[in-house]
Design an enzyme around this catalytic site. Structure first.
Site, PDB file in Angstrom:
ATOM      1  CG  ASP A 110       2.064   0.901   9.939  1.00  0.00           C
ATOM      2  OD1 ASP A 110       2.035   2.111  10.356  1.00  0.00           O
ATOM      3  OD2 ASP A 110       2.527   1.119   8.676  1.00  0.00           O
ATOM      4  NE  ARG A 167      -0.022  12.410   7.357  1.00  0.00           N
ATOM      5  CZ  ARG A 167      -0.299  13.594   7.856  1.00  0.00           C
ATOM      6  NH1 ARG A 167      -1.117  13.760   8.118  1.00  0.00           N
ATOM      7  NH2 ARG A 167       1.123  14.429   7.971  1.00  0.00           N
ATOM      8  NE  ARG A 222       0.147  10.291  10.276  1.00  0.00           N
ATOM      9  CZ  ARG A 222      -0.539   9.557   9.551  1.00  0.00           C
ATOM     10  NH1 ARG A 222      -2.045   9.590   9.450  1.00  0.00           N
ATOM     11  NH2 ARG A 222       0.050   8.476   8.459  1.00  0.00           N
ATOM     12  N   PRO A 223       2.255  16.357  12.349  1.00  0.00           N
ATOM     13  CG  PRO A 223       4.508  17.449  13.495  1.00  0.00           C
ATOM     14  CD  PRO A 223       3.154  16.064  13.116  1.00  0.00           C
ATOM     15  CB  ILE A 224       3.787  18.286   6.862  1.00  0.00           C
ATOM     16  CG1 ILE A 224       2.718  19.642   6.918  1.00  0.00           C
ATOM     17  CG2 ILE A 224       2.162  17.064   6.595  1.00  0.00           C
ATOM     18  CD1 ILE A 224       1.787  19.657   5.278  1.00  0.00           C
ATOM     19  CG  ASP A 225       7.715  19.734  11.320  1.00  0.00           C
ATOM     20  OD1 ASP A 225       6.715  18.894  10.596  1.00  0.00           O
ATOM     21  OD2 ASP A 225       8.809  19.819  11.322  1.00  0.00           O
ATOM     22  CD  GLN A 226      11.485  18.626   9.370  1.00  0.00           C
ATOM     23  OE1 GLN A 226      12.246  17.929   9.174  1.00  0.00           O
ATOM     24  NE2 GLN A 226      11.004  19.364  10.627  1.00  0.00           N
ATOM     25  NE  ARG A 252      -7.687   4.716   4.563  1.00  0.00           N
ATOM     26  CZ  ARG A 252      -7.273   5.951   5.574  1.00  0.00           C
ATOM     27  NH1 ARG A 252      -7.542   6.070   6.723  1.00  0.00           N
ATOM     28  NH2 ARG A 252      -5.514   5.993   4.623  1.00  0.00           N
ATOM     29  CE  LYS A 273      -1.648   1.892   4.114  1.00  0.00           C
ATOM     30  NZ  LYS A 273      -1.674   3.383   3.795  1.00  0.00           N
ATOM     31  CG  ASN A 274       1.721   2.850   3.868  1.00  0.00           C
ATOM     32  OD1 ASN A 274       0.794   2.953   3.195  1.00  0.00           O
ATOM     33  ND2 ASN A 274       2.600   1.671   4.885  1.00  0.00           N
ATOM     34  CB  CYS A 288      -5.152   7.102  10.174  1.00  0.00           C
ATOM     35  SG  CYS A 288      -5.586   5.629   9.227  1.00  0.00           S
TER      36      CYS A 288
HETATM   37  N1  EPU Z   1       6.744  14.250  11.371  1.00  0.00           N
HETATM   38  C1  EPU Z   1       7.031  15.660  11.767  1.00  0.00           C
HETATM   39  N2  EPU Z   1       7.066  16.865  10.623  1.00  0.00           N
HETATM   40  C2  EPU Z   1       6.926  16.321   9.682  1.00  0.00           C
HETATM   41  C3  EPU Z   1       6.251  14.875   9.022  1.00  0.00           C
HETATM   42  C4  EPU Z   1       6.306  13.909   9.744  1.00  0.00           C
HETATM   43  O1  EPU Z   1       6.994  15.767  13.615  1.00  0.00           O
HETATM   44  O2  EPU Z   1       7.551  16.582   8.547  1.00  0.00           O
HETATM   45  C5  EPU Z   1       6.624  13.006  12.549  1.00  0.00           C
HETATM   46  C6  EPU Z   1       5.134  12.485  12.432  1.00  0.00           C
HETATM   47  O3  EPU Z   1       4.554  13.125  13.877  1.00  0.00           O
HETATM   48  C7  EPU Z   1       5.883  10.909  13.721  1.00  0.00           C
HETATM   49  C8  EPU Z   1       6.917  11.163  12.871  1.00  0.00           C
HETATM   50  O4  EPU Z   1       7.586  11.848  12.153  1.00  0.00           O
HETATM   51  O5  EPU Z   1       5.865  11.338  14.329  1.00  0.00           O
HETATM   52  C9  EPU Z   1       6.861   9.287  11.581  1.00  0.00           C
HETATM   53  O6  EPU Z   1       6.395  10.459   9.839  1.00  0.00           O
HETATM   54  P1  EPU Z   1       6.546   9.617   8.707  1.00  0.00           P
HETATM   55  O7  EPU Z   1       6.089  10.926   8.113  1.00  0.00           O
HETATM   56  O8  EPU Z   1       7.366   8.814   9.047  1.00  0.00           O
HETATM   57  O9  EPU Z   1       4.812   8.846   8.980  1.00  0.00           O
HETATM   58  P2  EPU Z   1       3.580   9.207   7.253  1.00  0.00           P
HETATM   59  O10 EPU Z   1       4.935   9.310   6.211  1.00  0.00           O
HETATM   60  O11 EPU Z   1       2.884  10.057   7.357  1.00  0.00           O
HETATM   61  C10 EPU Z   1       4.033   7.084   6.816  1.00  0.00           C
HETATM   62  C11 EPU Z   1       3.240   5.511   6.476  1.00  0.00           C
HETATM   63  C12 EPU Z   1       2.366   4.980   7.598  1.00  0.00           C
HETATM   64  C13 EPU Z   1       3.092   4.608   8.874  1.00  0.00           C
HETATM   65  C14 EPU Z   1       3.893   5.731   9.031  1.00  0.00           C
HETATM   66  C15 EPU Z   1       5.285   5.432  10.198  1.00  0.00           C
HETATM   67  C16 EPU Z   1       2.569   6.456   4.283  1.00  0.00           C
HETATM   68  C17 EPU Z   1       1.151   6.443   3.813  1.00  0.00           C
HETATM   69  N3  EPU Z   1       1.788   6.021   5.166  1.00  0.00           N
HETATM   70  O12 EPU Z   1       3.668   7.878   6.869  1.00  0.00           O
HETATM   71  O13 EPU Z   1       1.828   4.081   7.274  1.00  0.00           O
HETATM   72  O14 EPU Z   1       3.096   4.593  10.095  1.00  0.00           O
HETATM   73  O15 EPU Z   1       4.980   6.371   7.696  1.00  0.00           O
HETATM   74  O16 EPU Z   1       5.677   4.126   9.574  1.00  0.00           O
HETATM   75  O17 EPU Z   1       3.045   5.983   3.763  1.00  0.00           O
HETATM   76  C18 EPU Z   1      -0.175   2.629   8.186  1.00  0.00           C
HETATM   77  O18 EPU Z   1      -0.072   2.112   6.652  1.00  0.00           O
HETATM   78  O19 EPU Z   1      -1.392   2.069   8.387  1.00  0.00           O
HETATM   79  C19 EPU Z   1       0.387   4.023   7.997  1.00  0.00           C
HETATM   80  C20 EPU Z   1      -0.626   4.765   9.186  1.00  0.00           C
END
Ligand code: EPU
Length: 429
Positions: free
Chosen positions: A305, A93, A122-126, A397, A22-23, A117
């Site tokens: 996960d 997302r 879940r910030p996107i600052d990075q 999903r 999926k991811n 979810c």
């Molecule tokens: N984070 C920040 N700032 C950012 C981005 C992330 O602080 O700009 C933090 C997040 O808050 C979190 C950590 O960094 O604490 C890791 O977040 P990441 O960005 O790696 O997660 P994601 O990309 O939002 C993906 C998977 C998730 C999985 C996580 C962690 C996808 C579409 N989603 O989410 O998958 O849990 O990585 O491995 O790839 C799922 O499949 O059920 C699922 C939620």
């Protein structure tokens, strides 16, 4: 609305084939718009997140031809807009990967701020810090993120947190930037490597994916390509845990066992018999599981996960187990539901203490997100009596044919429309 009825105390046995990741799929589909040529993608999982991604692409003007339920051909030659529809984007997302891909292709993108979810903040600052380093202007207004750049220019970007999403978005944008980008403290997940392989097949020049330093030399032309999505390591891990939790014996097939080393090691530590072959893993449950400490970390650590299914497994191990959730702040939505089934769990901050070996009893429970849904279904398979799991759309999903695969392994599961099932008598109306 549908729900799943499970009769518990069945040991799973047999073989299960794992679908595409999926991811990886939800990153590859938006990245495909970097080219105006034709892209063929196979081993796509047949799940609602992929369906939503396809709808967003169609809505942008991408021409799509389905090739069976797990493959498609897409030609993004006449994209009509740079603003994906809010109604579609809010469903998942990962649609925020259109920030990177529209910016790379058109120098502009207007994407709603993502939801997704509920796993805590879940910030996107990075992501935004990286786009800005590549030369994009960013404006956030009326719930939209507006990005624009006359041209993207390569940069050195250090991610403050290891983020899969930010690594993917920045890899996609940097693939089309002028000059070299160096992404440091990048995520190392197999899905990142799969995306890099796909982008390289389209003509990108990306090296180091799978390590924490990724070098991207931008190119200004992308071609059509063919790609096969990697197997879903989280789906595979879910079935491995389900086999162990039900004391069953399951062969998990069509996988890359290397991607499952942390899960394999944790199961062995708990006394489960696990045999690894080149493309499959055999899991055999044991009568008495050992308690364990489980800490989630970015790859190659134990995946967050699989923490909810892992917690369910630990409820069957006599003694005290400790989970530390290091990736997400609030990923314990499944705990209250498991307690309704008789589990003894105490959460303090990022730590959960599990007093295992008590035995679960069937109950009506609700899934709150994809992995909590899978965890509750595993709990229901272990439990005494019948359980009803509502909000199963979360499970759809991300798991292709989840209950069909479980039925094939001997589980007693039935999906019904909520209003067709009488909760009091346990019969169809
Ligand atoms: N984070 C920040 N700032 C950012 C981005 C992330 O602080 O700009 C933090 C997040 O808050 C979190 C950590 O960094 O604490 C890791 O977040 P990441 O960005 O790696 O997660 P994601 O990309 O939002 C993906 C998977 C998730 C999985 C996580 C962690 C996808 C579409 N989603 O989410 O998958 O849990 O990585 O491995 O790839 C799922 O499949 O059920 C699922 C939620």
């Amino acid at each position: 609305m549908e729900k799943i009825i499970v009769r518990g105390k069945t040991a799973l046995s047999g073989r299960v084939k794992i679908s595409g990741s999926k991811n990886a799929a939800v990153a590859i589909l938006p990245a495909a718009i970097l080219t105006a040529g034709t892209v063929f993608i196979e081993n796509l999982p047949d799940i609602t997140d992929v369906h939503t991604m396809i709808c967003i692409l169609e809505n942008l003007g991408v021409s799509i031809r389905r090739r069976g339920k797990n493959a498609l051909e897409l030609t993004p030659s006449s994209i009509a807009k740079i603003a994906p529809s809010y109604e579609l984007v809010k469903k998942m997302r990962a649609s925020y990967y259109f920030m990177g891909s529209l910016l790379a292709r058109f120098g502009r993108a207007v994407v709603p701020i993502p939801g997704g979810c509920d796993l805590g903040p879940r910030p996107i600052d990075q992501h935004l810090k990286g786009f800005s380093a590549l030369g994009a202007g960013i404006n956030i207004e009326h719930g939209m993120i507006k990005l624009s750049a006359d041209k993207l220019v390569g940069a050195r970007i250090y991610l403050d947190v290891v983020s899969i999403g930010a690594t993917i978005n920045l890899m996609i944008a940097a693939a089309a930037a002028e000059g070299r980008t160096i992404l440091e403290n990048a995520a190392k997940e197999p899905e990142i490597v799969d995306l890099a392989n796909f982008l390289n097949a389209m003509g990108a020049s990306i090296r180091g994916a799978g390590t924490d330093v990724i070098r991207i030399d931008g190119v200004n032309k992308f071609s059509g390509a063919s790609h096969t999505v990697i197997p879903d390591r989280i789906e595979a891990g879910t079935f491995m845990i389900a086999a162990a939790a039900t004391g069953g014996s399951v062969i998990v097939e069509d996988i890359i066992p290397k991607h499952l080393e942390a899960t394999t090691a944790k199961l062995r530590e708990m006394g489960v018999r696990v045999e690894v072959e080149p493309e499959r893993i055999m899991v055999e449950g044991v009568e008495s599981l050992l308690p364990a400490d489980l800490k989630t970390f970015p790859y190659p650590g134990f995946p967050t996960d699989l923490q909810p299914p892992g917690m369910v497994l630990l409820t069957a191990a006599k003694g005290l187990s400790v989970i530390t959730e290091n990736v997400f702040d609030g990923r314990y939505n499944h705990v209250d539901e498991l307690k309704r089934m008789g589990a003894r769990i105490k959460v303090e901050g990022r730590t959960a203490l599990i007093e295992g070996g008590i035995g679960l009893s069937g109950a009506p429970v609700a899934a709150s997100d994809l992995r909590s849904g899978a965890a509750l279904i595993i709990a229901a398979l272990m439990a005494d009596g019948e359980s009803q799991i509502t909000a199963v759309e979360h499970v759809d999903r991300g798991y292709e044919n989840f209950e069909q695969k479980l039925i094939h392994l001997g589980a007693s599961i039935q999906r019904v429309r909520e209003k067709d099932y009488n909760i009091q008598s346990g019969t169809r109306d």
